[in-house]
Scaffold this active site. Structure first.
Site, mmCIF file in Angstrom:
data_model
loop_
_atom_site.group_PDB
_atom_site.id
_atom_site.type_symbol
_atom_site.label_atom_id
_atom_site.label_comp_id
_atom_site.label_asym_id
_atom_site.label_seq_id
_atom_site.Cartn_x
_atom_site.Cartn_y
_atom_site.Cartn_z
ATOM 1 N N ARG A 54 0.966 -1.288 0.072
ATOM 2 C CA ARG A 54 0.163 -0.064 0.030
ATOM 3 C C ARG A 54 0.847 1.250 0.134
ATOM 4 O O ARG A 54 0.585 2.202 -0.531
ATOM 5 C CB ARG A 54 -1.074 0.113 1.240
ATOM 6 C CG ARG A 54 -1.686 1.451 1.348
ATOM 7 C CD ARG A 54 -2.998 1.132 2.303
ATOM 8 N NE ARG A 54 -2.501 0.327 3.672
ATOM 9 C CZ ARG A 54 -2.043 0.918 4.381
ATOM 10 N NH1 ARG A 54 -1.758 2.153 4.540
ATOM 11 N NH2 ARG A 54 -1.894 0.132 5.752
ATOM 12 N N TYR A 107 -13.296 22.111 -11.126
ATOM 13 C CA TYR A 107 -13.988 20.906 -11.627
ATOM 14 C C TYR A 107 -15.224 20.520 -10.567
ATOM 15 O O TYR A 107 -15.019 20.594 -9.521
ATOM 16 C CB TYR A 107 -12.782 19.869 -11.570
ATOM 17 C CG TYR A 107 -13.132 18.512 -11.896
ATOM 18 C CD1 TYR A 107 -13.606 18.272 -13.070
ATOM 19 C CD2 TYR A 107 -13.294 17.332 -10.871
ATOM 20 C CE1 TYR A 107 -14.016 16.794 -13.607
ATOM 21 C CE2 TYR A 107 -13.518 16.086 -11.390
ATOM 22 C CZ TYR A 107 -14.019 15.928 -12.595
ATOM 23 O OH TYR A 107 -14.123 14.867 -12.934
ATOM 24 N N ASP A 179 -5.026 23.191 -10.224
ATOM 25 C CA ASP A 179 -5.421 22.038 -11.171
ATOM 26 C C ASP A 179 -4.779 22.272 -12.429
ATOM 27 O O ASP A 179 -5.280 23.440 -13.275
ATOM 28 C CB ASP A 179 -7.104 21.737 -11.226
ATOM 29 C CG ASP A 179 -7.203 20.612 -11.826
ATOM 30 O OD1 ASP A 179 -6.754 20.122 -12.636
ATOM 31 O OD2 ASP A 179 -8.291 19.889 -11.582
ATOM 32 N N LYS A 204 -6.182 12.042 -17.908
ATOM 33 C CA LYS A 204 -6.434 12.558 -19.192
ATOM 34 C C LYS A 204 -5.285 12.615 -20.182
ATOM 35 O O LYS A 204 -5.047 11.738 -20.764
ATOM 36 C CB LYS A 204 -6.905 14.213 -18.827
ATOM 37 C CG LYS A 204 -7.895 14.282 -17.781
ATOM 38 C CD LYS A 204 -9.290 14.123 -18.448
ATOM 39 C CE LYS A 204 -10.490 13.851 -17.219
ATOM 40 N NZ LYS A 204 -10.680 14.981 -16.424
HETATM 41 C C1 LIG Z 1 -11.303 14.987 -15.375
HETATM 42 C C2 LIG Z 1 -10.885 16.053 -14.360
HETATM 43 C C3 LIG Z 1 -10.431 15.774 -12.950
HETATM 44 C C4 LIG Z 1 -10.577 14.516 -12.484
HETATM 45 O O1 LIG Z 1 -9.950 13.337 -12.676
HETATM 46 P P1 LIG Z 1 -10.338 11.967 -12.690
HETATM 47 O O2 LIG Z 1 -9.223 11.200 -12.878
HETATM 48 O O3 LIG Z 1 -11.389 11.564 -13.492
HETATM 49 O O4 LIG Z 1 -11.007 11.689 -11.278
HETATM 50 C C5 LIG Z 1 -10.070 16.932 -12.269
HETATM 51 N N1 LIG Z 1 -9.633 17.945 -12.824
HETATM 52 C C6 LIG Z 1 -10.069 18.140 -14.167
HETATM 53 C C7 LIG Z 1 -9.693 19.607 -14.716
HETATM 54 C C8 LIG Z 1 -10.689 17.469 -14.759
HETATM 55 O O5 LIG Z 1 -10.966 17.547 -16.050
#
Ligand SMILES: *Cc1c(COP(=O)(O)O)cnc(C)c1O
Length: 396
Positions: A54, A107, A179, A204
């Protein structure tokens, strides 16, 4: 070392030991030690030594090294999703009685986490407009602990003045989290603009193939120990197979992003020429309100942008455009090799910020298909859109 070289060479420690190119997938819970003394020795550095599945395996450590190097931070913490990365980082940095400032274009699932989970623990949240810049200092109180930024917003694409926000925040000893998923480490360098903690939804562009969920918290030297400790206490752990996919995606990020960027610009310009379009929401277009800041601070644009149609455009027309495309899939997420199209509702997603448009909007992800094919597909879509508008007019 240049960034492209880092993307190729960082985080290959465990592969080198075996003499292969890619980091092996290490499936493990128990780690065995030859002697009790060796186990005690390993416990002296629980962050870097192999102790228990972990807490990380060589698959995790290599991915974290590579992500930290890519983003330009001190160290990274791999998390099971981008959402988990945000939730863990925010939880790690606040305590009861703290106040935090969150961009209104955040988000959307983060808003739910804040309003329904963090506030239950006595943390107060104020949402601020993305254009606030140095005006953020007016919202900072003695108990303000952090500012959360996201630039651009992933539905409405407002660009934030990160250096101005960071300057104001740091003057009051407030931490800046950003972010940075849209720009990827290639097109925005968060730590060079005053960010203390950068978040990547690795899902992404870094994974890049729509086949794995992963997130990362990339920390400055000062913020890493607390966040790492809290992540461990919360049971944070990622699967080794997913580390493999994320690392493999990272190796080709620098090859893929210029194609997403070029296709995004071509499609954005094509949309700008359609008479039914009110505004293209692409920070790289001079007609976009946040363009000057984007040009000053960003090194490029990814393939995700928005399109707002003129007032009076019907839902049926948008549906006719979106349905039955040959190359544009309908679905959430983005950053994969495939193009996507999705109706969006920015007005609902950032309730505290005025939204100047009345028409419906869509979000486009430009994938790696040939862009002429993509434009042909959209031309057919707009023909269906126009036919639907005309039929609705005739039926009135
Ligand atoms: C998709 C996304 C997230 C979250 O990512 P996941 O891996 O789907 O939890 C966070 N911030 C932005 C800007 C996103 O587009």
């Amino acid at each position: 070392m240049h960034l492209h070289t880092k993307l190729v060479t960082s985080g290959r420690t465990s592969a080198k030991k075996v003499g292969i190119v890619n980091t092996p997938v290490h499936h493990a819970s128990t780690i065995l030690f030859p002697t009790l003394a060796a186990l005690r020795e390993a416990q002296k550095d629980p962050i870097r030594n192999l102790l228990y599945g972990r807490l990380g395996t060589p698959s995790t450590f290599d991915l974290e090294d590579a992500l930290a190097d890519a983003e330009g931070g001190h160290a990274a913490i791999a998390c099971p999703s981008g959402m988990a990365a945000l939730a863990i980082a925010l939880t790690a940095l606040v305590k009861t009685g703290d106040h935090i400032l969150v961009v209104d274009t955040v988000y959307d699932p983060v808003r739910a986490f804040l309003n329904h989970t963090l506030t239950r623990f006595g943390v107060e949240v104020t949402y601020y407009a993305p254009a606030i810049g140095s005006g953020i200092s007016d919202l900072i109180r003695p108990e303000t602990r952090l500012v959360l930024c996201e630039a651009p917003g992933s539905h409405s694409f407002e660009v934030q003045d990160i250096p101005a926000i960071a300057k104001a925040a740091h003057a009051s000893d407030v931490i800046v989290i950003m972010d940075n998923t849209w720009a990827t480490p290639l097109y925005f360098r968060p730590f060079e603009h005053g960010v203390d903690v950068s978040i990547q939804a690795v899902t992404k562009y870094i994974v890049g193939h729509s086949d794995c969920e992963m997130g990362a918290i990339i920390c400055s030297e000062k913020t890493f120990p607390d966040i790492k400790q809290q992540a461990t206490r919360l049971g944070n752990c990622v699967a080794p197979d997913d580390c493999y996919l994320a690392l493999r995606g990272l190796r080709t990020l620098a090859a893929r992003m210029p194609l997403h960027q070029a296709a995004g610009f071509r499609l954005a310009e094509w949309w700008g020429a359609q008479p039914e379009v009110e505004q293209v929401l692409h920070p790289g277009l001079p007609s976009f309100p946040g363009h000057d800041i984007w040009k000053r601070d960003f090194l490029g644009a990814s393939g995700l942008f928005g399109v707002v149609f003129r007032k009076g455009t019907s839902e049926g027309a948008v549906r006719a455009l979106v349905d039955n495309r040959r190359y544009f899939g309908i679905g959430f997420s983005w950053g994969g090799f495939e193009s996507l199209i999705l109706p969006t509702d920015p007005k609902k997603l950032h309730p505290e910020t005025p939204w100047p448009y009345e028409g419906p909007s869509i979000r486009i992800h430009a994938g790696l298909e040939n862009v002429d094919d993509l434009i042909e597909d959209l031309e057919e879509g707009m023909a269906a859109f126009r036919a639907e508008q005309a039929a609705e007019e005739a039926g009135k």
